[in-house]
Structures are given as structure tokens and as C-alpha cells.
Design a protein around this motif. Structure first.
Motif, mmCIF file in Angstrom:
data_model
loop_
_atom_site.group_PDB
_atom_site.id
_atom_site.type_symbol
_atom_site.label_atom_id
_atom_site.label_comp_id
_atom_site.label_asym_id
_atom_site.label_seq_id
_atom_site.Cartn_x
_atom_site.Cartn_y
_atom_site.Cartn_z
ATOM 1 N N THR A 1 50.024 57.110 -40.125
ATOM 2 C CA THR A 1 50.121 58.261 -40.194
ATOM 3 C C THR A 1 50.715 58.677 -41.396
ATOM 4 O O THR A 1 52.215 57.543 -40.732
ATOM 5 C CB THR A 1 49.082 59.669 -39.855
ATOM 6 N N ALA A 2 50.940 59.678 -42.119
ATOM 7 C CA ALA A 2 52.177 59.808 -43.352
ATOM 8 C C ALA A 2 52.460 60.942 -43.236
ATOM 9 O O ALA A 2 51.672 61.889 -43.496
ATOM 10 C CB ALA A 2 52.324 58.849 -44.178
ATOM 11 N N THR A 3 53.223 61.925 -42.923
ATOM 12 C CA THR A 3 53.389 63.169 -43.923
ATOM 13 C C THR A 3 55.042 63.010 -44.410
ATOM 14 O O THR A 3 55.502 62.567 -44.892
ATOM 15 C CB THR A 3 53.848 63.813 -43.188
ATOM 16 N N THR A 4 55.318 64.126 -44.625
ATOM 17 C CA THR A 4 56.892 64.740 -44.968
ATOM 18 C C THR A 4 56.971 66.012 -44.415
ATOM 19 O O THR A 4 56.694 66.482 -43.804
ATOM 20 C CB THR A 4 56.469 64.857 -47.233
ATOM 21 N N ARG B 1 61.531 58.428 -39.164
ATOM 22 C CA ARG B 1 61.984 58.875 -39.995
ATOM 23 C C ARG B 1 62.525 57.785 -41.028
ATOM 24 O O ARG B 1 62.947 57.754 -40.555
ATOM 25 C CB ARG B 1 62.911 60.289 -39.859
ATOM 26 N N CYS B 2 61.674 57.434 -42.595
ATOM 27 C CA CYS B 2 62.449 56.851 -43.027
ATOM 28 C C CYS B 2 63.074 56.776 -44.057
ATOM 29 O O CYS B 2 62.944 58.201 -44.744
ATOM 30 C CB CYS B 2 60.394 56.081 -44.087
ATOM 31 N N VAL B 3 64.039 56.458 -44.644
ATOM 32 C CA VAL B 3 65.638 56.725 -44.799
ATOM 33 C C VAL B 3 65.329 55.428 -46.157
ATOM 34 O O VAL B 3 64.897 53.895 -46.509
ATOM 35 C CB VAL B 3 66.653 56.728 -44.391
ATOM 36 N N PRO B 4 65.140 56.269 -47.227
ATOM 37 C CA PRO B 4 65.178 55.354 -48.707
ATOM 38 C C PRO B 4 66.460 54.470 -49.322
ATOM 39 O O PRO B 4 67.627 54.347 -48.590
ATOM 40 C CB PRO B 4 65.235 56.106 -49.602
ATOM 41 N N LEU C 1 49.857 56.355 -31.490
ATOM 42 C CA LEU C 1 50.550 57.069 -32.620
ATOM 43 C C LEU C 1 51.397 56.780 -33.324
ATOM 44 O O LEU C 1 52.195 57.395 -32.954
ATOM 45 C CB LEU C 1 49.932 58.299 -31.931
ATOM 46 N N VAL C 2 51.696 56.498 -34.262
ATOM 47 C CA VAL C 2 52.726 56.300 -34.990
ATOM 48 C C VAL C 2 52.273 57.656 -36.523
ATOM 49 O O VAL C 2 51.230 57.229 -37.543
ATOM 50 C CB VAL C 2 53.211 54.970 -35.181
ATOM 51 N N CYS C 3 53.559 57.970 -36.737
ATOM 52 C CA CYS C 3 53.538 59.148 -38.426
ATOM 53 C C CYS C 3 54.837 58.029 -39.249
ATOM 54 O O CYS C 3 55.839 58.269 -38.478
ATOM 55 C CB CYS C 3 53.549 60.392 -37.745
ATOM 56 N N LEU C 4 54.699 58.484 -39.764
ATOM 57 C CA LEU C 4 55.507 58.126 -41.183
ATOM 58 C C LEU C 4 56.390 59.442 -41.777
ATOM 59 O O LEU C 4 55.354 59.849 -42.457
ATOM 60 C CB LEU C 4 56.026 56.933 -41.824
ATOM 61 N N ILE C 5 57.546 59.444 -41.690
ATOM 62 C CA ILE C 5 58.458 60.487 -42.277
ATOM 63 C C ILE C 5 58.622 60.825 -43.460
ATOM 64 O O ILE C 5 59.589 59.940 -43.204
ATOM 65 C CB ILE C 5 58.799 62.017 -41.094
ATOM 66 N N GLY C 6 58.553 60.787 -44.202
ATOM 67 C CA GLY C 6 59.786 60.724 -45.907
ATOM 68 C C GLY C 6 59.058 61.162 -46.949
ATOM 69 O O GLY C 6 58.710 61.715 -46.878
ATOM 70 N N ARG C 7 60.232 61.624 -47.781
ATOM 71 C CA ARG C 7 59.914 61.996 -49.165
ATOM 72 C C ARG C 7 59.051 61.239 -50.102
ATOM 73 O O ARG C 7 58.665 59.830 -50.420
ATOM 74 C CB ARG C 7 60.869 62.079 -50.087
ATOM 75 N N SER C 8 57.946 61.793 -50.709
ATOM 76 C CA SER C 8 56.941 61.049 -51.433
ATOM 77 C C SER C 8 57.681 60.414 -52.419
ATOM 78 O O SER C 8 58.953 60.986 -53.339
ATOM 79 C CB SER C 8 56.438 62.458 -52.084
ATOM 80 N N GLY C 9 57.482 59.264 -53.016
ATOM 81 C CA GLY C 9 57.622 58.217 -53.893
ATOM 82 C C GLY C 9 58.880 57.662 -53.868
ATOM 83 O O GLY C 9 59.669 56.804 -54.650
ATOM 84 N N ARG D 1 58.319 54.951 -50.316
ATOM 85 C CA ARG D 1 57.180 53.988 -49.786
ATOM 86 C C ARG D 1 56.114 54.294 -49.099
ATOM 87 O O ARG D 1 55.911 52.794 -48.004
ATOM 88 C CB ARG D 1 57.992 53.275 -50.121
ATOM 89 N N LYS D 2 56.387 55.304 -48.609
ATOM 90 C CA LYS D 2 55.502 55.172 -47.463
ATOM 91 C C LYS D 2 53.102 54.699 -47.245
ATOM 92 O O LYS D 2 52.886 54.602 -46.665
ATOM 93 C CB LYS D 2 55.264 56.502 -46.703
ATOM 94 N N SER D 3 52.893 55.133 -48.581
ATOM 95 C CA SER D 3 52.136 54.669 -48.771
ATOM 96 C C SER D 3 51.867 53.164 -49.085
ATOM 97 O O SER D 3 51.032 52.808 -48.586
ATOM 98 C CB SER D 3 50.931 55.551 -49.944
ATOM 99 N N THR D 4 52.557 52.371 -50.030
ATOM 100 C CA THR D 4 53.357 51.456 -49.706
ATOM 101 C C THR D 4 52.751 50.376 -49.311
ATOM 102 O O THR D 4 52.229 49.809 -48.597
ATOM 103 C CB THR D 4 54.058 51.404 -50.730
ATOM 104 N N LEU D 5 53.600 51.393 -47.882
ATOM 105 C CA LEU D 5 53.755 50.266 -46.244
ATOM 106 C C LEU D 5 52.544 50.614 -45.764
ATOM 107 O O LEU D 5 51.992 49.889 -45.124
ATOM 108 C CB LEU D 5 55.205 51.160 -45.947
ATOM 109 N N MET D 6 51.536 51.483 -45.770
ATOM 110 C CA MET D 6 50.459 51.453 -44.740
ATOM 111 C C MET D 6 49.524 50.779 -45.732
ATOM 112 O O MET D 6 48.197 49.862 -45.004
ATOM 113 C CB MET D 6 50.390 53.133 -45.000
ATOM 114 N N ASP D 7 49.674 50.562 -46.986
ATOM 115 C CA ASP D 7 48.386 49.238 -47.350
ATOM 116 C C ASP D 7 48.649 48.533 -47.529
ATOM 117 O O ASP D 7 48.114 47.304 -47.095
ATOM 118 C CB ASP D 7 49.088 49.537 -49.159
ATOM 119 N N ARG D 8 50.330 47.677 -47.092
ATOM 120 C CA ARG D 8 50.700 46.589 -47.375
ATOM 121 C C ARG D 8 50.268 46.731 -45.246
ATOM 122 O O ARG D 8 49.753 44.927 -45.034
ATOM 123 C CB ARG D 8 52.268 45.998 -46.818
#
Length: 218
Positions: free
Chosen positions: A163-166, A191-194, A36-44, A47-54
Motif C-alpha cells: 500500500t502507499a500514502t502521504t 519513506r520515498c526520497v524523490p 505489510l509494506v507501505c510506501l510514504i512520499g509526496r504525490s506525483g 512515483r509511488k503509484s508508478t512503482l506499484m504499477d510496475r
């Protein structure tokens, strides 16, 4: 582009999908590589959504529906369980009856864009059993709901979630009961570091993507 932590989280889920129940570690019970994986980071920015799309694009090239079923978000716990079954019709005419036949060893991935939406559904009276069902599926054990209009049995499941969230969404929506149920502690949080911004990032490498998909198939 995209945070390295997020890339690692998405890749871990897809590799787990490829392995399924073919490998496990024995620790009192059989522990499979489902995640169960959750990406956490600032929106935009991360690039959480971009990574999930890829990750979705790679998944669609690597896996067929008879190998991996993908549930896009979740309406109810029972609806999720139906992904582990085939619909079978018995009888004719007015006696025709729809039943659900379990598909043992099927891999199912819940692709949930926002973790806190799932948490909100878990608190509604009509879908309060989602937490119980997710916990049971995470253990990859046979499972059947206690009450249901039609019988449903899940046999030898392999269940993962991406999944993902902020930080802000978690702070506003995460409750102590979400932790006490045992569901949140089962998540691998990345936790995603830009990265440094790139004015003209290179196009995705389609050749490498094809090789990655082929590698997952193999």
C-alpha cells in the motif's frame, strides 16, 4: 525512475510472495517472510503509484492465480478471507448449497492503493473486524471468524500487503487506536526520497523485467 526506497519495498513484497511458507525463522513461533509494506512520499514526485504499477506488471508475469491470489483493495474482512478458499457446490436442485473449502498454503496479497482508506474502513461498525482479521493473517496461522452466515476456515495462510500514502494523509487520518491495535507497528514503512528529475527518462527494460519474472518463478 522512482525512489530507490520504494523500489526496495515493492521488490521485498514480490520476493516474499515467491518464497511463501517455504522458509521461516523460529522465534517462539514460526515467523514467515510475509510483509505489510507501505510506501510514504509526496504525490506525483516520488512515483509511488508508478512503482506499484510496475510491481503489479512483474507479479502478473511471474505468478499464476493458483500460486498467488491478489485482492484489489478490501470491502470486508470476510471478503478478504474468501480469497484463501475455493467455492464448492454440494447437492442438486433446491438442495444445492455453496460452501467454502480452504486452500492450505495459498499466498494472498492485498493490493491497497491508499493506506488511509483501509484505516477508515476499520472504524466503520460493519467492517470493524478488519483489523482483527489482518492481524491474524499476518501471523500466518489458521483462522476462522467467530460469527458468520456460512462457515469459513483459513488454513496455513501466507498474507502480505502493498500500500502507499502521504505524510499529509497519515497526519489527518492516523489515530492512536490504529497503533494500539498492533496493526500499524507491523508495517514496514518505506519513506520515498524523490530522485533528481529526468527530462527524458529511459523506457523500462523489458528484457530485464522478463528475467526478473523468470527469477521469481524459479
Amino acid at each position: 525512475d522512482g525512489a530507490a526506497e520504494g523500489i526496495f519495498g515493492c521488490a521485498s513484497v514480490e520476493i516474499a510472495n515467491a518464497i511463501g511458507r517455504e522458509a521461516y525463522v523460529h522465534y517462539a513461533v514460526s515467523l514467515y517472510p510475509n510483509l505489510l509494506v507501505c510506501l510514504i512520499g509526496r504525490s506525483g514526485i516520488t512515483r509511488k503509484s508508478t512503482l506499484m504499477d510496475r510491481s503489479r506488471t512483474l507479479r502478473e508475469k511471474a505468478f499464476t492465480r493458483d500460486f498467488l491470489m491478489v485482492a484489489n483493495s478490501i470491502g470486508s474482512g470476510e471478503g478478504l478471507l474468501e480469497h484463501f478458499c475455493d467455492v464448492v457446490y454440494e447437492g442438486d436442485g433446491k438442495q444445492k448449497k455453496e460452501t467454502l473449502k480452504p486452500r492450505p498454503n495459498l499466498r494472498v496479497l492485498l493490493d491497497e492503493p491508499e493506506l488511509t482508506n483501509l484505516l477508515k474502513k476499520m472504524r466503520r461498525p460493519g467492517t470493524a473486524n478488519i483489523a482483527e482479521i489482518l492481524l491474524s493473517l499476518f501471523d500466518c496461522r489458521d483462522f476462522s471468524p467467530k460469527t458468520r452466515s456460512r462457515s469459513l476456515v483459513v488454513e496455513k495462510p501466507f498474507f502480505s500487503m502493498l500500500t502507499a500514502t502521504t505524510d499529509e494523509s497519515l497526519e489527518q487520518n492516523l489515530l492512536e487506536e490504529d497503533i494500539k491495535t498492533g496493526l500499524i507497528p507491523r508495517f514496514a514503512m518505506f519513506r520515498c526520497v524523490p530522485n533528481e528529475p529526468m527530462a527524458f527518462p529511459p523506457m523500462p527494460d523489458s528484457v530485464m523485467a522478463a528475467k526478473l519474472a523468470q527469477g521469481l518463478q524459479d
